[in-house]
Write a protein that holds these residues in place. Structure first.
Motif, PDB file in Angstrom:
ATOM      1  N   VAL A  31       0.876  -1.163   0.000  1.00  0.00           N
ATOM      2  CA  VAL A  31       0.000   0.000   0.000  1.00  0.00           C
ATOM      3  C   VAL A  31       0.919   1.219   0.000  1.00  0.00           C
ATOM      4  CG1 VAL A  31      -1.781   1.267   1.252  1.00  0.00           C
ATOM      5  CG2 VAL A  31      -1.769  -1.246   1.307  1.00  0.00           C
ATOM      6  N   LEU A  32       0.766   2.068  -1.032  1.00  0.00           N
ATOM      7  CA  LEU A  32       1.647   3.219  -1.200  1.00  0.00           C
ATOM      8  C   LEU A  32       0.852   4.518  -1.277  1.00  0.00           C
ATOM      9  CD1 LEU A  32       3.941   1.760  -4.009  1.00  0.00           C
ATOM     10  CD2 LEU A  32       4.468   1.919  -1.569  1.00  0.00           C
ATOM     11  N   PRO A  33       1.430   5.610  -0.794  1.00  0.00           N
ATOM     12  CA  PRO A  33       0.789   6.921  -0.992  1.00  0.00           C
ATOM     13  C   PRO A  33       0.930   7.311  -2.466  1.00  0.00           C
ATOM     14  CG  PRO A  33       2.929   7.193   0.044  1.00  0.00           C
ATOM     15  CD  PRO A  33       2.676   5.712  -0.037  1.00  0.00           C
ATOM     16  N   ASP A  34       0.066   8.166  -2.933  1.00  0.00           N
ATOM     17  CA  ASP A  34       0.135   8.637  -4.320  1.00  0.00           C
ATOM     18  C   ASP A  34       0.974   9.909  -4.354  1.00  0.00           C
ATOM     19  OD1 ASP A  34      -0.209   9.424  -6.917  1.00  0.00           O
ATOM     20  OD2 ASP A  34      -2.368   9.041  -6.954  1.00  0.00           O
ATOM     21  N   ASP A  35       2.297   9.742  -4.342  1.00  0.00           N
ATOM     22  CA  ASP A  35       3.205  10.883  -4.298  1.00  0.00           C
ATOM     23  C   ASP A  35       3.202  11.676  -5.596  1.00  0.00           C
ATOM     24  OD1 ASP A  35       4.444  10.925  -1.635  1.00  0.00           O
ATOM     25  OD2 ASP A  35       5.085   8.914  -2.159  1.00  0.00           O
ATOM     26  N   ASP A  36       2.940  11.035  -6.707  1.00  0.00           N
ATOM     27  CA  ASP A  36       2.808  11.750  -7.978  1.00  0.00           C
ATOM     28  C   ASP A  36       1.649  12.740  -7.889  1.00  0.00           C
ATOM     29  OD1 ASP A  36       1.582  11.906 -10.907  1.00  0.00           O
ATOM     30  OD2 ASP A  36       3.698  11.349 -11.112  1.00  0.00           O
ATOM     31  N   ARG A  37       0.542  12.256  -7.376  1.00  0.00           N
ATOM     32  CA  ARG A  37      -0.636  13.120  -7.196  1.00  0.00           C
ATOM     33  C   ARG A  37      -0.348  14.244  -6.201  1.00  0.00           C
ATOM     34  NH1 ARG A  37      -6.490  11.084  -5.013  1.00  0.00           N
ATOM     35  NH2 ARG A  37      -7.503  13.107  -5.053  1.00  0.00           N
ATOM     36  N   ALA A  38       0.403  13.941  -5.150  1.00  0.00           N
ATOM     37  CA  ALA A  38       0.762  14.969  -4.169  1.00  0.00           C
ATOM     38  C   ALA A  38       1.578  16.073  -4.838  1.00  0.00           C
ATOM     39  CB  ALA A  38       1.552  14.353  -3.016  1.00  0.00           C
ATOM     40  N   GLY A  39       2.523  15.698  -5.687  1.00  0.00           N
ATOM     41  CA  GLY A  39       3.309  16.698  -6.408  1.00  0.00           C
ATOM     42  C   GLY A  39       2.440  17.542  -7.322  1.00  0.00           C
ATOM     43  N   ARG A  40       1.511  16.901  -8.030  1.00  0.00           N
ATOM     44  CA  ARG A  40       0.593  17.648  -8.898  1.00  0.00           C
ATOM     45  C   ARG A  40      -0.270  18.590  -8.058  1.00  0.00           C
ATOM     46  NH1 ARG A  40      -0.023  12.666 -11.293  1.00  0.00           N
ATOM     47  NH2 ARG A  40      -2.108  12.431 -10.451  1.00  0.00           N
ATOM     48  N   ALA A  41      -0.696  18.138  -6.891  1.00  0.00           N
ATOM     49  CA  ALA A  41      -1.530  18.975  -6.024  1.00  0.00           C
ATOM     50  C   ALA A  41      -0.760  20.213  -5.559  1.00  0.00           C
ATOM     51  CB  ALA A  41      -2.026  18.170  -4.817  1.00  0.00           C
ATOM     52  N   VAL A  42       0.522  20.052  -5.244  1.00  0.00           N
ATOM     53  CA  VAL A  42       1.349  21.191  -4.838  1.00  0.00           C
ATOM     54  C   VAL A  42       1.411  22.213  -5.968  1.00  0.00           C
ATOM     55  CG1 VAL A  42       3.749  21.892  -4.415  1.00  0.00           C
ATOM     56  CG2 VAL A  42       2.756  20.000  -3.137  1.00  0.00           C
ATOM     57  N   ALA A  43       1.756  21.754  -7.165  1.00  0.00           N
ATOM     58  CA  ALA A  43       1.879  22.667  -8.304  1.00  0.00           C
ATOM     59  C   ALA A  43       0.532  23.291  -8.649  1.00  0.00           C
ATOM     60  CB  ALA A  43       2.453  21.927  -9.504  1.00  0.00           C
ATOM     61  N   THR A  44      -0.528  22.517  -8.577  1.00  0.00           N
ATOM     62  CA  THR A  44      -1.862  23.042  -8.872  1.00  0.00           C
ATOM     63  C   THR A  44      -2.251  24.125  -7.877  1.00  0.00           C
ATOM     64  OG1 THR A  44      -2.513  20.963  -9.904  1.00  0.00           O
ATOM     65  CG2 THR A  44      -4.290  22.398  -9.146  1.00  0.00           C
ATOM     66  N   ALA A  45      -1.918  23.922  -6.607  1.00  0.00           N
ATOM     67  CA  ALA A  45      -2.212  24.948  -5.592  1.00  0.00           C
ATOM     68  C   ALA A  45      -1.484  26.248  -5.923  1.00  0.00           C
ATOM     69  CB  ALA A  45      -1.814  24.451  -4.202  1.00  0.00           C
ATOM     70  N   LEU A  46      -0.242  26.143  -6.340  1.00  0.00           N
ATOM     71  CA  LEU A  46       0.509  27.342  -6.714  1.00  0.00           C
ATOM     72  C   LEU A  46      -0.161  28.046  -7.886  1.00  0.00           C
ATOM     73  CD1 LEU A  46       4.140  25.902  -6.615  1.00  0.00           C
ATOM     74  CD2 LEU A  46       3.015  27.284  -4.881  1.00  0.00           C
ATOM     75  N   LEU A  47      -0.499  27.288  -8.914  1.00  0.00           N
ATOM     76  CA  LEU A  47      -1.111  27.862 -10.110  1.00  0.00           C
ATOM     77  C   LEU A  47      -2.467  28.482  -9.794  1.00  0.00           C
ATOM     78  CD1 LEU A  47      -0.144  24.984 -12.550  1.00  0.00           C
ATOM     79  CD2 LEU A  47       0.864  27.287 -12.487  1.00  0.00           C
ATOM     80  N   GLU A  48      -3.262  27.813  -8.981  1.00  0.00           N
ATOM     81  CA  GLU A  48      -4.589  28.323  -8.636  1.00  0.00           C
ATOM     82  C   GLU A  48      -4.514  29.613  -7.824  1.00  0.00           C
ATOM     83  OE1 GLU A  48      -6.538  25.028  -6.744  1.00  0.00           O
ATOM     84  OE2 GLU A  48      -7.110  24.126  -8.669  1.00  0.00           O
ATOM     85  N   HIS A  49      -3.386  29.841  -7.155  1.00  0.00           N
ATOM     86  CA  HIS A  49      -3.198  31.079  -6.395  1.00  0.00           C
ATOM     87  C   HIS A  49      -2.475  32.140  -7.223  1.00  0.00           C
ATOM     88  CE1 HIS A  49      -4.338  28.552  -2.974  1.00  0.00           C
ATOM     89  NE2 HIS A  49      -4.694  29.686  -2.416  1.00  0.00           N
ATOM     90  N   GLY A  50      -2.352  31.902  -8.524  1.00  0.00           N
ATOM     91  CA  GLY A  50      -1.809  32.908  -9.430  1.00  0.00           C
ATOM     92  C   GLY A  50      -0.299  32.928  -9.572  1.00  0.00           C
ATOM     93  N   HIS A  51       0.397  31.965  -8.991  1.00  0.00           N
ATOM     94  CA  HIS A  51       1.860  31.925  -9.085  1.00  0.00           C
ATOM     95  C   HIS A  51       2.262  31.211 -10.370  1.00  0.00           C
ATOM     96  CE1 HIS A  51       2.154  33.407  -5.025  1.00  0.00           C
ATOM     97  NE2 HIS A  51       1.279  32.496  -4.672  1.00  0.00           N
ATOM     98  N   ARG A  52       2.952  31.937 -11.242  1.00  0.00           N
ATOM     99  CA  ARG A  52       3.350  31.360 -12.524  1.00  0.00           C
ATOM    100  C   ARG A  52       4.815  31.643 -12.848  1.00  0.00           C
ATOM    101  NH1 ARG A  52      -0.619  29.270 -15.285  1.00  0.00           N
ATOM    102  NH2 ARG A  52       0.524  29.384 -17.228  1.00  0.00           N
ATOM    103  N   ASP A  53       5.458  32.507 -12.077  1.00  0.00           N
ATOM    104  CA  ASP A  53       6.859  32.794 -12.351  1.00  0.00           C
ATOM    105  C   ASP A  53       7.626  32.898 -11.035  1.00  0.00           C
ATOM    106  OD1 ASP A  53       5.778  35.138 -11.418  1.00  0.00           O
ATOM    107  OD2 ASP A  53       6.606  36.408 -12.984  1.00  0.00           O
ATOM    108  N   ALA A  54       8.931  32.876 -11.138  1.00  0.00           N
ATOM    109  CA  ALA A  54       9.819  32.969  -9.980  1.00  0.00           C
ATOM    110  C   ALA A  54       9.524  31.887  -8.942  1.00  0.00           C
ATOM    111  CB  ALA A  54       9.762  34.369  -9.360  1.00  0.00           C
ATOM    112  N   ILE A  55       9.273  30.690  -9.416  1.00  0.00           N
ATOM    113  CA  ILE A  55       9.033  29.546  -8.523  1.00  0.00           C
ATOM    114  C   ILE A  55      10.342  28.789  -8.329  1.00  0.00           C
ATOM    115  CG2 ILE A  55       7.814  27.358  -8.205  1.00  0.00           C
ATOM    116  CD1 ILE A  55       5.585  28.499 -10.002  1.00  0.00           C
ATOM    117  N   ALA A  56      10.695  28.536  -7.092  1.00  0.00           N
ATOM    118  CA  ALA A  56      11.909  27.786  -6.775  1.00  0.00           C
ATOM    119  C   ALA A  56      11.525  26.436  -6.187  1.00  0.00           C
ATOM    120  CB  ALA A  56      12.765  28.555  -5.782  1.00  0.00           C
ATOM    121  N   LEU A  57      12.240  25.416  -6.587  1.00  0.00           N
ATOM    122  CA  LEU A  57      12.041  24.071  -6.061  1.00  0.00           C
ATOM    123  C   LEU A  57      13.182  23.784  -5.095  1.00  0.00           C
ATOM    124  CD1 LEU A  57      10.294  21.460  -6.434  1.00  0.00           C
ATOM    125  CD2 LEU A  57      12.076  20.715  -7.994  1.00  0.00           C
TER     126      LEU A  57
END
Length: 166
Positions: A31-57
């Motif tokens: 039984v594994l967590p869906d880490d791919d989905r978690a990563g997509r959720a992080v990026a989606t949250a950023l995009l939904e809050h209007g962040h599209r540039d100057a993003i650092a990982l």
């Protein structure tokens, strides 16, 4: 605890076994967590809050990302972040690399990003260890950022077996 591939002791292979948050070369059910989905959720949250540039990982470590015995989560989270940002036509300003996935390394990487001439306007973490991201957030909340920052990071919900304190 990072999702990773384990060497299962032969003594327990004779009975029913289900691995939680791990895989094995023995092909055991897991039984594994869906880490791919978690990563997509992080990026989606950023995009939904209007962040599209100057993003650092923050927190890349190519050696550990590619080693299943250390982490399967890091590569999956990174893939999810890259896919969501790519689908939106967004690229990263920079990636910060860390030799270890420890809280102090997250803090130091965030401090280094904030000291750059071209600073990110926000930071996102793709880490197998939430404490590393927590230290980055502490720095930002303690006034390390000259401007408000939005930090998104995947977290696993851990539930205690103990009843809540009253």
């Amino acid at each position: 605890m990072a999702t990773r591939r384990l060497m299962v002791p032969p003594a327990i292979l004779g009975g029913p076994v289900v691995l939680l948050n791990a895989t094995s070369s023995d092909g055991l059910p897991c039984v594994l967590p869906d880490d791919d989905r978690a990563g997509r959720a992080v990026a989606t949250a950023l995009l939904e809050h209007g962040h599209r540039d100057a993003i650092a990982l923050i927190g890349r470590n190519r050696l550990k990302e590619g080693e299943p015995e250390i982490s399967l989560a890091a590569r999956a989270r990174l893939r999810g972040i890259q896919q969501a940002l790519g689908d939106a036509g967004v690229t990263l300003l920079t990636e910060s690399f860390c030799t270890e996935w420890l809280p102090e390394h997250g803090y130091a990487a965030t401090r280094a990003l904030l000291n750059r001439p071209q600073r990110p306007s926000l930071a996102t973490t793709a880490l197998p260890h939430e404490l590393m991201g927590r230290r980055a957030v502490e720095l930002l909340l303690d006034g390390g950022a000259a401007e408000p920052s939005f930090v998104a990071m995947p977290l696993r919900r851990r539930r205690s077996l103990a009843p809540p304190a009253r």
